[in-house]
Every structure is written in C-alpha cells, then in structure tokens.
Scaffold this motif. Structure first.
Motif, PDB file in Angstrom:
ATOM      1  N   UNK A  50      -3.314  -9.900  -1.044  1.00  0.00           N
ATOM      2  CA  UNK A  50      -2.041 -10.478  -1.457  1.00  0.00           C
ATOM      3  C   UNK A  50      -0.962 -10.389  -0.378  1.00  0.00           C
ATOM      4  N   UNK A  51      -1.094  -9.434   0.547  1.00  0.00           N
ATOM      5  CA  UNK A  51      -0.086  -9.283   1.597  1.00  0.00           C
ATOM      6  C   UNK A  51      -0.417 -10.067   2.851  1.00  0.00           C
ATOM      7  N   UNK A  52      -1.509 -10.868   2.791  1.00  0.00           N
ATOM      8  CA  UNK A  52      -1.895 -11.680   3.937  1.00  0.00           C
ATOM      9  C   UNK A  52      -2.907 -11.027   4.848  1.00  0.00           C
ATOM     10  N   UNK A  84      -7.905 -11.934  -2.917  1.00  0.00           N
ATOM     11  CA  UNK A  84      -7.445 -10.924  -3.865  1.00  0.00           C
ATOM     12  C   UNK A  84      -5.954 -11.166  -4.061  1.00  0.00           C
ATOM     13  N   UNK A  85      -5.593 -11.843  -5.136  1.00  0.00           N
ATOM     14  CA  UNK A  85      -4.218 -12.320  -5.311  1.00  0.00           C
ATOM     15  C   UNK A  85      -3.267 -11.246  -5.814  1.00  0.00           C
ATOM     16  N   UNK A  86      -3.814 -10.198  -6.386  1.00  0.00           N
ATOM     17  CA  UNK A  86      -2.936  -9.229  -7.039  1.00  0.00           C
ATOM     18  C   UNK A  86      -3.626  -7.867  -7.065  1.00  0.00           C
ATOM     19  N   UNK A  87      -2.831  -6.817  -7.111  1.00  0.00           N
ATOM     20  CA  UNK A  87      -3.383  -5.458  -7.177  1.00  0.00           C
ATOM     21  C   UNK A  87      -4.261  -5.250  -8.411  1.00  0.00           C
ATOM     22  N   UNK A  88      -3.982  -5.997  -9.474  1.00  0.00           N
ATOM     23  CA  UNK A  88      -4.759  -5.794 -10.695  1.00  0.00           C
ATOM     24  C   UNK A  88      -6.224  -6.164 -10.511  1.00  0.00           C
ATOM     25  N   UNK A  89      -6.535  -7.013  -9.521  1.00  0.00           N
ATOM     26  CA  UNK A  89      -7.942  -7.311  -9.242  1.00  0.00           C
ATOM     27  C   UNK A  89      -8.666  -6.042  -8.818  1.00  0.00           C
TER      28      UNK A  89
END
Length: 414
Positions: free
Chosen positions: A19-21, A37-42
């Motif tokens: 998510x941070x690139x 991985x778009x989000x920490x919840x993944x």
C-alpha cells in the motif's frame, strides 16, 4: 522473508506491491503480473488464517488484488503446493508483519459478509437448501450477464473451439435429449433444473411433459416465467423441492445436469437409488457432472467451499457409476466433456468482464471478484486435467430400454 520455506517464497513468478508503494520484484520476470496488497488488513487476514482461507478472505475483501494477467498470477499457486511453515518461520513472518503493518494486524479483521456459514448436519435437507441458495439466489440478472441468453449453467458442447456459446449450449441441450431418446408425450424429470432451459428445449423440440426441481427460489421464479412466456405451462412444471422429496414417479426419462456435485459422497448410493426408483422399467437416466481425476480426495479448498459451492464434493466417475450399478441401473454410455467445459468457462469469464460494472451493481464487488477467480481458476483446472466432467447414461431394467446399437444421431450436428 526470502529464506523462509527453503527460499520458495522468494521465487514466485509475481511481484508484490504494498500500500505504501514498496515492491518485492518477481524472480527474473520484470513484466510479471503484480499482486497488490492494498491494505494492512490483507496481512491481518493471512496472519490470522495462514492458509488458503486467509488469502481468499483478503481477495474477496479487495485488500489483495492483482494487476496484469490474473491467469499468470493464479499459476503461482504451484509454487505454494505443499508449502508448510514451522513455528520458527511463523514467528519470523509475524515479526516482519508487525514491522511492516503495525500492531493493528493482531486484531482479526472482519470476515467478508458473503462467506458461507454452513449449519446443521452435512447434506441434510435444511443444510443443502442453505448451500444451494448461497450460490444461486444472488441475482437472476447477474446470471444472465454471465451465462448469456441460454441461461444454461453447465458446460456447452462445442463443434469447434471458435463456436459461439449460444450455439454450443443449444447443441448440449439437444445432445442430452437425443441420448435420452426423448419421445413425444413422455414424462421427463429434470433434477436441478436451474432456470428451465433443458425443460423448455425438451418440450419445444421433443414434445415431452416435464417436471423440474430446484432448491433455488429465484431460479424457480424465472423458470416459471420463461415457461409461461413460451406457452408451455400446461406441459412443464417447476417445483422448489429436493430430489429426495419427489414422490410422484414414475418418469420415462430423468436428466440430472450439474447437480450431483452437491449430493455428497456419503449420499451417492441413496441418490442413485432414488433416481432408479423414480424411473419406469426400461427408462433412461443421464447424469452430467464434474468429476475429479485423482483417485484420492484432495484437501478441501477453502475458497470454493466458503465462497462458491458450500459442501460441494467431486468424485471419480467410477464412484458415480458404481452407485448407479448398485441401485440396479445399467450404465450404457460414458462421455468425457473436459475440453468443452474449459471453453465454456472462458466464455463466461469473457461475459463477466464485458459486463463487469453491471455485475457489480447487481451482486456487489466481493461476489464479482469471487466469480472471476472461481471461473478462471476452474477453466485452468479443466485444461490442466485437475478435474473433468462426464455424461453417464444408464437404463433401468425390467423392460427394453430402446437404445440403438450405435450412437445414432449423437452428438447433434446442428
């Protein structure tokens, strides 16, 4: 992470972008698809269920995605086959995950709402209704977008790979009718009748009277409407009931298309015995269903069982034939349609992608993601001989079955 699992996690043919690139490049493949991985919840999903179910939940939630060729990304699953992590490796992954995503990942993320939660005794009448409605009672319009005008949710029968889906589905319906040797005035039972397409074809082109059964309320509503619009309500009936609840046999012919996968291994003998009991002496039954080629049952696939076909089971075709023979049905003909189903699934994927926005509007993004993944993965599984599909034709004893010495007129040519 590179040293974990003998370094196999560092040799995937896909890149991973967070998510941070920040990105982990693919091994030796600069143009490889990218897992996003778009989000920490993944990471939280995978941390709390470090198996296929964790990956499935992240995919369905949209926090794990893919850019580029999804098919190539799915091919990476071969690198994970048989992969296991020991306690030390799990602790190392946890440390890395906490460093990357922070302590919030220690809290379990919400489970996607569309995940099936089966309750009750497996393959009881109540639980089977729940399982069927999870998959089929989503939106008739959604299925129209995916399946096309034929509204047939089983593999087509192609004359050539380039043939259009509607022609191939029409041929499949005709092939079933010809194998069953349907005659005007005969009584046909369609077990798992879906939206009524086989019943309609059999009545229009072969003059039968028919009864279709389904556990899906939405399917029944649409099937009855299509029958009424065709002016065939006096000859065709659709019931919302289980095949175990049918009590008004005998029928001259029975078709079970794309249904027995929901029956369950422990119920196969009962299933075959019930069909045999519903047939008149000399009657024919055709079972059209997916089978596995491996003799031993694989481990359950959490993605399929939680998001696609709850309680679905695949068996070798020999198990189906053995159950038929144990019930007194004589197996007369067996045909593999493996290549046909791969072609069918790829047409359905094309339909879904062509109508993606409308499909999302009908059933939501999570379910659209499920169908895209499941249909593409299934097409690959048929092509790679992981699964297959057969039509098995059998006859009840006690009278002449009327089958010719050769497959006369089957398959249909037009």
């Amino acid at each position: 992470m590179a040293g974990l699992a003998d370094g196999r996690l560092a040799r995937l043919p896909v890149a991973v972008r967070f998510w941070d690139g920040s990105t982990l490049p693919a091994a030796g493949a600069p143009d490889a698809p990218v897992v996003v991985v778009r989000d920490r919840s993944a990471i939280a999903h995978i941390l709390h269920r470090p198996d296929q179910l964790g990956l499935a939940r992240a995919w369905v939630a949209g926090t794990l995605d893919a850019e580029g060729d999804l098919e190539t990304a799915l091919g990476a699953r071969e690198n994970l086959t048989g992969l296991t992590l020991g306690t030390r490796e799990r602790l190392a992954l946890l440390r890395d995950a906490l460093r990357i995503a922070g302590p919030r990942i220690l809290l379990p993320p919400p489970v996607p709402e569309i995940e099936a939660r089966a309750a009750g005794r497996r393959h009881s009448l109540r639980r089977d209704r729940q399982a069927i409605r999870h998959h089929y009672d989503v939106s008739n319009r959604f299925y129209e977008l995916v399946l096309g005008p034929s509204m047939v949710y089983s593999c087509a029968y192609f004359a050539e790979p380039e043939e259009d889906l509607e022609s191939a589905q029409e041929r499949k319906l005709e092939v079933i009718c010809r194998k069953l040797r349907l005659q005007p005035g005969e009584r046909l039972l369609d077990v798992g009748c879906g939206w009524g397409s086989l019943l309609l074809h059999a009545a229009r082109h072969h003059g039968v009277h028919g009864v279709g059964v389904t556990l899906s309320e939405q399917q029944a509503v649409m099937a009855r409407r299509r029958i009424a619009e065709a002016g065939l309500s006096d000859r065709l009936e659709v019931r919302v009931c289980d095949y175990r609840e049918i009590a008004d046999g005998p029928f001259d012919k029975i078709a079970s298309v794309g249904m027995y996968e929901h029956v369950g291994r422990d119920e196969l003998h009962r299933y075959a015995a019930i069909l045999e009991g519903l047939l008149r002496p000399g009657g024919l039954v055709l079972n059209h269903g997916i089978a596995r080629l491996a003799p031993h049952a694989p481990a359950p696939d959490p993605f399929i069982t939680r998001y696609v076909f709850p309680d679905g089971e695949l068996h070798p075709v020999t198990d189906v034939m053995a159950s038929m023979q144990a019930a007194g049905l004589e197996v007369r003909d067996v045909e593999s349609l493996r290549e046909h189903y791969a072609l069918t699934l790829r047409r359905w994927v094309d339909n879904l992608l062509a109508h993606r926005e409308e499909a999302i509007g009908e059933v939501g993004a999570p379910r659209e993601r499920v169908w895209h993944m499941y249909m593409l993965g299934s097409a690959m599984a048929f092509e790679e001989r992981e699964i297959t599909i057969y039509q098995v034709l059998a006859a009840r004893g006690g009278a002449a079955h009327g089958l010719p010495l050769v497959r006369e007129g089957v398959p249909a040519t037009g």
